[in-house]
Design a protein around this motif. Structure first.
Motif, short mmCIF file in Angstrom:
data_model
loop_
_atom_site.label_atom_id
_atom_site.label_comp_id
_atom_site.label_asym_id
_atom_site.label_seq_id
_atom_site.Cartn_x
_atom_site.Cartn_y
_atom_site.Cartn_z
N GLY A 169 29.08 -15.14 39.91
CA GLY A 169 28.77 -16.37 40.63
C GLY A 169 27.48 -17.02 40.18
N VAL A 170 26.46 -16.21 39.97
CA VAL A 170 25.16 -16.75 39.54
C VAL A 170 25.30 -17.40 38.17
CG1 VAL A 170 22.81 -16.12 38.86
CG2 VAL A 170 23.78 -15.21 40.98
N THR A 171 26.02 -16.75 37.26
CA THR A 171 26.23 -17.31 35.92
C THR A 171 26.98 -18.64 36.00
OG1 THR A 171 26.21 -15.13 34.92
CG2 THR A 171 27.27 -16.89 33.66
N SER A 172 28.00 -18.71 36.86
CA SER A 172 28.76 -19.96 37.03
C SER A 172 27.85 -21.09 37.52
CB SER A 172 29.91 -19.77 38.02
OG SER A 172 30.91 -18.97 37.46
N PHE A 173 27.01 -20.79 38.50
CA PHE A 173 26.10 -21.82 39.03
C PHE A 173 25.08 -22.24 37.98
CE2 PHE A 173 27.29 -20.33 43.40
CZ PHE A 173 27.88 -21.52 43.79
N LYS A 174 24.54 -21.29 37.24
CA LYS A 174 23.57 -21.63 36.19
C LYS A 174 24.21 -22.52 35.13
CE LYS A 174 20.37 -17.78 36.66
NZ LYS A 174 19.78 -16.60 36.01
N ASN A 175 25.45 -22.21 34.74
CA ASN A 175 26.15 -23.06 33.77
C ASN A 175 26.37 -24.46 34.32
OD1 ASN A 175 26.28 -20.97 31.92
ND2 ASN A 175 28.33 -20.34 32.52
N GLN A 176 26.69 -24.56 35.59
CA GLN A 176 26.89 -25.87 36.21
C GLN A 176 25.59 -26.66 36.21
OE1 GLN A 176 28.31 -25.73 40.27
NE2 GLN A 176 28.33 -27.95 40.47
N VAL A 177 24.49 -26.02 36.52
CA VAL A 177 23.18 -26.69 36.52
C VAL A 177 22.84 -27.18 35.12
CG1 VAL A 177 20.70 -26.31 36.82
CG2 VAL A 177 22.30 -25.52 38.57
N THR A 178 23.11 -26.37 34.11
CA THR A 178 22.84 -26.76 32.73
C THR A 178 23.65 -28.01 32.37
OG1 THR A 178 22.35 -24.50 32.09
CG2 THR A 178 22.95 -26.01 30.32
N THR A 179 24.92 -28.01 32.73
CA THR A 179 25.79 -29.17 32.46
C THR A 179 25.29 -30.40 33.20
OG1 THR A 179 27.68 -27.72 32.10
CG2 THR A 179 28.16 -30.03 32.62
N MET A 180 24.91 -30.23 34.45
CA MET A 180 24.42 -31.37 35.25
C MET A 180 23.12 -31.92 34.68
SD MET A 180 25.40 -30.02 39.05
CE MET A 180 25.03 -31.51 39.94
N ASN A 181 22.23 -31.05 34.23
CA ASN A 181 20.97 -31.51 33.64
C ASN A 181 21.22 -32.28 32.36
OD1 ASN A 181 19.11 -30.68 35.57
ND2 ASN A 181 18.99 -28.62 34.73
N ALA A 182 22.19 -31.85 31.55
CA ALA A 182 22.53 -32.58 30.33
C ALA A 182 23.07 -33.96 30.68
CB ALA A 182 23.56 -31.80 29.50
N ARG A 183 23.88 -34.05 31.71
CA ARG A 183 24.41 -35.35 32.13
C ARG A 183 23.28 -36.26 32.63
NH1 ARG A 183 29.56 -35.92 35.99
NH2 ARG A 183 30.46 -34.96 34.14
N ILE A 184 22.35 -35.71 33.38
CA ILE A 184 21.21 -36.50 33.87
C ILE A 184 20.42 -37.06 32.69
CG2 ILE A 184 18.95 -36.34 35.02
CD1 ILE A 184 20.32 -34.32 36.97
N ARG A 185 20.14 -36.22 31.70
CA ARG A 185 19.39 -36.70 30.52
C ARG A 185 20.15 -37.81 29.81
NH1 ARG A 185 18.32 -31.30 30.34
NH2 ARG A 185 19.98 -30.87 28.82
N ALA A 186 21.47 -37.65 29.66
CA ALA A 186 22.27 -38.67 28.97
C ALA A 186 22.25 -39.99 29.74
CB ALA A 186 23.71 -38.18 28.80
#
Length: 106
Positions: A76-93
């Motif tokens: 679960g922690v890995t899934s949430f961390k991956n989601q945060v990484t994806t969301m941060n990339a979208r924010i930067r874009a």
């Protein structure tokens, strides 16, 4: 632990262990609750009551469950961390988007 009726229903639907995770749409079908209410209940159960609810978001056995050991908690922690990484990339874009020129790009 004092729970609302919605929190109680959701908690009782969540399996203990990763073997048979439950999706939010399935929880909604069984309980008759709306998705928004299920998500809110899960948030309260995690943040206010400390229930270790996690989700497996990859592979064929996806859904939510209550972690029973460190390995399940790490899923679960890995899934949430991956989601945060994806969301941060979208924010930067979005922050770097060309408001006037994006339609002209090939």
């Amino acid at each position: 632990m004092t729970l609302s009726m919605t929190e109680f229903k959701v908690l009782n639907m969540l399996p203990r262990g990763a073997g048979y995770p439950m999706t939010i749409p399935n929880i909604c079908k069984v309980t008759g609750l709306k998705e928004r209410d299920v998500r809110e209940a899960i948030s309260i159960l995690i943040n206010q009551h400390g229930v270790p609810i996690v989700a497996n978001r990859s592979g064929h056995n996806t859904g939510m469950f209550i972690a029973t050991d460190e390995a399940e908690l790490n899923i679960g922690v890995t899934s949430f961390k991956n989601q945060v990484t994806t969301m941060n990339a979208r924010i930067r874009a979005i922050e770097q988007a060309d408001l006037n020129g994006w339609e002209r790009k090939p």
